[in-house]
Scaffold this motif. Structure first.
Motif, mmCIF file in Angstrom:
data_model
loop_
_atom_site.group_PDB
_atom_site.id
_atom_site.type_symbol
_atom_site.label_atom_id
_atom_site.label_comp_id
_atom_site.label_asym_id
_atom_site.label_seq_id
_atom_site.Cartn_x
_atom_site.Cartn_y
_atom_site.Cartn_z
ATOM 1 N N GLN A 4 0.824 -1.203 0.000
ATOM 2 C CA GLN A 4 0.000 0.000 0.000
ATOM 3 C C GLN A 4 0.865 1.263 0.000
ATOM 4 O O GLN A 4 0.559 2.231 -0.694
ATOM 5 N N ALA A 5 1.939 1.229 0.772
ATOM 6 C CA ALA A 5 2.838 2.384 0.821
ATOM 7 C C ALA A 5 3.512 2.597 -0.533
ATOM 8 O O ALA A 5 3.675 3.741 -0.982
ATOM 9 N N TYR A 6 3.882 1.524 -1.200
ATOM 10 C CA TYR A 6 4.467 1.650 -2.539
ATOM 11 C C TYR A 6 3.430 2.201 -3.519
ATOM 12 O O TYR A 6 3.710 3.127 -4.290
ATOM 13 N N ALA A 7 2.221 1.663 -3.473
ATOM 14 C CA ALA A 7 1.160 2.089 -4.387
ATOM 15 C C ALA A 7 0.815 3.559 -4.211
ATOM 16 O O ALA A 7 0.458 4.240 -5.180
ATOM 17 N N SER A 8 0.944 4.067 -2.997
ATOM 18 C CA SER A 8 0.605 5.477 -2.744
ATOM 19 C C SER A 8 1.803 6.406 -2.922
ATOM 20 O O SER A 8 1.680 7.612 -2.729
ATOM 21 N N GLY A 9 2.967 5.841 -3.265
ATOM 22 C CA GLY A 9 4.148 6.658 -3.503
ATOM 23 C C GLY A 9 4.970 6.970 -2.269
ATOM 24 O O GLY A 9 5.925 7.738 -2.334
ATOM 25 N N GLU A 10 4.625 6.351 -1.146
ATOM 26 C CA GLU A 10 5.371 6.600 0.089
ATOM 27 C C GLU A 10 6.703 5.859 0.122
ATOM 28 O O GLU A 10 7.615 6.263 0.839
ATOM 29 N N LEU A 11 6.793 4.753 -0.616
ATOM 30 C CA LEU A 11 8.026 3.966 -0.690
ATOM 31 C C LEU A 11 8.463 3.856 -2.147
ATOM 32 O O LEU A 11 7.624 3.758 -3.041
ATOM 33 N N SER A 12 9.764 3.817 -2.348
ATOM 34 C CA SER A 12 10.280 3.576 -3.698
ATOM 35 C C SER A 12 10.106 2.098 -4.047
ATOM 36 O O SER A 12 9.896 1.253 -3.171
ATOM 37 N N ARG A 13 10.179 1.804 -5.323
ATOM 38 C CA ARG A 13 10.074 0.415 -5.765
ATOM 39 C C ARG A 13 11.164 -0.435 -5.114
ATOM 40 O O ARG A 13 10.897 -1.525 -4.622
ATOM 41 N N THR A 14 12.383 0.078 -5.106
ATOM 42 C CA THR A 14 13.499 -0.680 -4.530
ATOM 43 C C THR A 14 13.263 -0.988 -3.059
ATOM 44 O O THR A 14 13.452 -2.121 -2.613
ATOM 45 N N THR A 15 12.836 -0.003 -2.309
ATOM 46 C CA THR A 15 12.581 -0.202 -0.878
ATOM 47 C C THR A 15 11.461 -1.208 -0.665
ATOM 48 O O THR A 15 11.574 -2.105 0.183
ATOM 49 N N ALA A 16 10.382 -1.071 -1.427
ATOM 50 C CA ALA A 16 9.264 -2.005 -1.289
ATOM 51 C C ALA A 16 9.709 -3.430 -1.596
ATOM 52 O O ALA A 16 9.380 -4.365 -0.854
ATOM 53 N N MET A 17 10.470 -3.594 -2.664
ATOM 54 C CA MET A 17 10.933 -4.934 -3.038
ATOM 55 C C MET A 17 11.837 -5.521 -1.961
ATOM 56 O O MET A 17 11.722 -6.700 -1.624
ATOM 57 N N GLU A 18 12.710 -4.706 -1.406
ATOM 58 C CA GLU A 18 13.594 -5.180 -0.334
ATOM 59 C C GLU A 18 12.785 -5.605 0.891
ATOM 60 O O GLU A 18 13.065 -6.638 1.498
ATOM 61 N N ARG A 19 11.800 -4.806 1.249
ATOM 62 C CA ARG A 19 11.021 -5.081 2.469
ATOM 63 C C ARG A 19 10.160 -6.333 2.360
ATOM 64 O O ARG A 19 9.911 -6.999 3.366
ATOM 65 N N ILE A 20 9.696 -6.657 1.147
ATOM 66 C CA ILE A 20 8.893 -7.882 1.027
ATOM 67 C C ILE A 20 9.726 -9.059 0.521
ATOM 68 O O ILE A 20 9.231 -10.171 0.438
ATOM 69 N N GLY A 21 11.001 -8.811 0.216
ATOM 70 C CA GLY A 21 11.917 -9.891 -0.122
ATOM 71 C C GLY A 21 11.794 -10.446 -1.528
ATOM 72 O O GLY A 21 11.911 -11.650 -1.721
ATOM 73 N N VAL A 22 11.585 -9.560 -2.511
ATOM 74 C CA VAL A 22 11.563 -10.015 -3.906
ATOM 75 C C VAL A 22 12.676 -9.328 -4.674
ATOM 76 O O VAL A 22 13.067 -8.201 -4.364
ATOM 77 N N ASP A 23 13.195 -10.028 -5.675
ATOM 78 C CA ASP A 23 14.289 -9.495 -6.487
ATOM 79 C C ASP A 23 13.834 -9.032 -7.865
ATOM 80 O O ASP A 23 14.551 -8.316 -8.541
ATOM 81 N N TRP A 24 12.683 -9.487 -8.282
ATOM 82 C CA TRP A 24 12.205 -9.191 -9.630
ATOM 83 C C TRP A 24 10.957 -8.322 -9.559
ATOM 84 O O TRP A 24 10.032 -8.593 -8.786
ATOM 85 N N TYR A 25 10.922 -7.281 -10.355
ATOM 86 C CA TYR A 25 9.798 -6.339 -10.366
ATOM 87 C C TYR A 25 8.477 -7.043 -10.659
ATOM 88 O O TYR A 25 7.441 -6.698 -10.093
ATOM 89 N N GLY A 26 8.518 -8.047 -11.523
ATOM 90 C CA GLY A 26 7.299 -8.790 -11.849
ATOM 91 C C GLY A 26 6.659 -9.413 -10.620
ATOM 92 O O GLY A 26 5.428 -9.467 -10.510
ATOM 93 N N ASP A 27 7.478 -9.887 -9.681
ATOM 94 C CA ASP A 27 6.939 -10.460 -8.442
ATOM 95 C C ASP A 27 6.214 -9.397 -7.616
ATOM 96 O O ASP A 27 5.187 -9.676 -6.999
ATOM 97 N N LEU A 28 6.744 -8.184 -7.618
ATOM 98 C CA LEU A 28 6.081 -7.089 -6.917
ATOM 99 C C LEU A 28 4.717 -6.820 -7.547
ATOM 100 O O LEU A 28 3.714 -6.668 -6.842
ATOM 101 N N LEU A 29 4.664 -6.803 -8.871
ATOM 102 C CA LEU A 29 3.399 -6.567 -9.569
ATOM 103 C C LEU A 29 2.384 -7.668 -9.286
ATOM 104 O O LEU A 29 1.200 -7.394 -9.069
ATOM 105 N N VAL A 30 2.841 -8.905 -9.260
ATOM 106 C CA VAL A 30 1.945 -10.035 -8.959
ATOM 107 C C VAL A 30 1.362 -9.882 -7.561
ATOM 108 O O VAL A 30 0.163 -10.079 -7.347
#
Length: 68
Positions: free
Chosen positions: A10-36
């Protein structure tokens, strides 16, 4: 999906977190996984900027040894 992951998404979707930070915090390496995960959470997925798309193409080309 746990509550902490949902809050990060939610924080990433609202622009509060960068993509890189969001991916690090949820433990994914590929942007596609974040989108899923965003889609699974019912969150709106926006299209990357032209500059981001170009960086992704260049990254893929570098990894696979192809032209971008």
């Amino acid at each position: 999906m746990d509550y902490d992951e949902l809050r990060v998404l939610q924080a990433y979707a609202s622009g509060e977190l960068s993509r890189t930070t969001a991916m690090e915090r949820i433990g994914v390496d590929w942007y596609g996984d974040l989108l899923v995960r965003m889609t699974a959470a019912g969150l709106r997925v926006t299209e990357p900027s032209s500059a981001d798309k170009q960086r992704m193409r260049e990254s893929v080309a570098k990894i696979f040894g192809t032209e971008s």
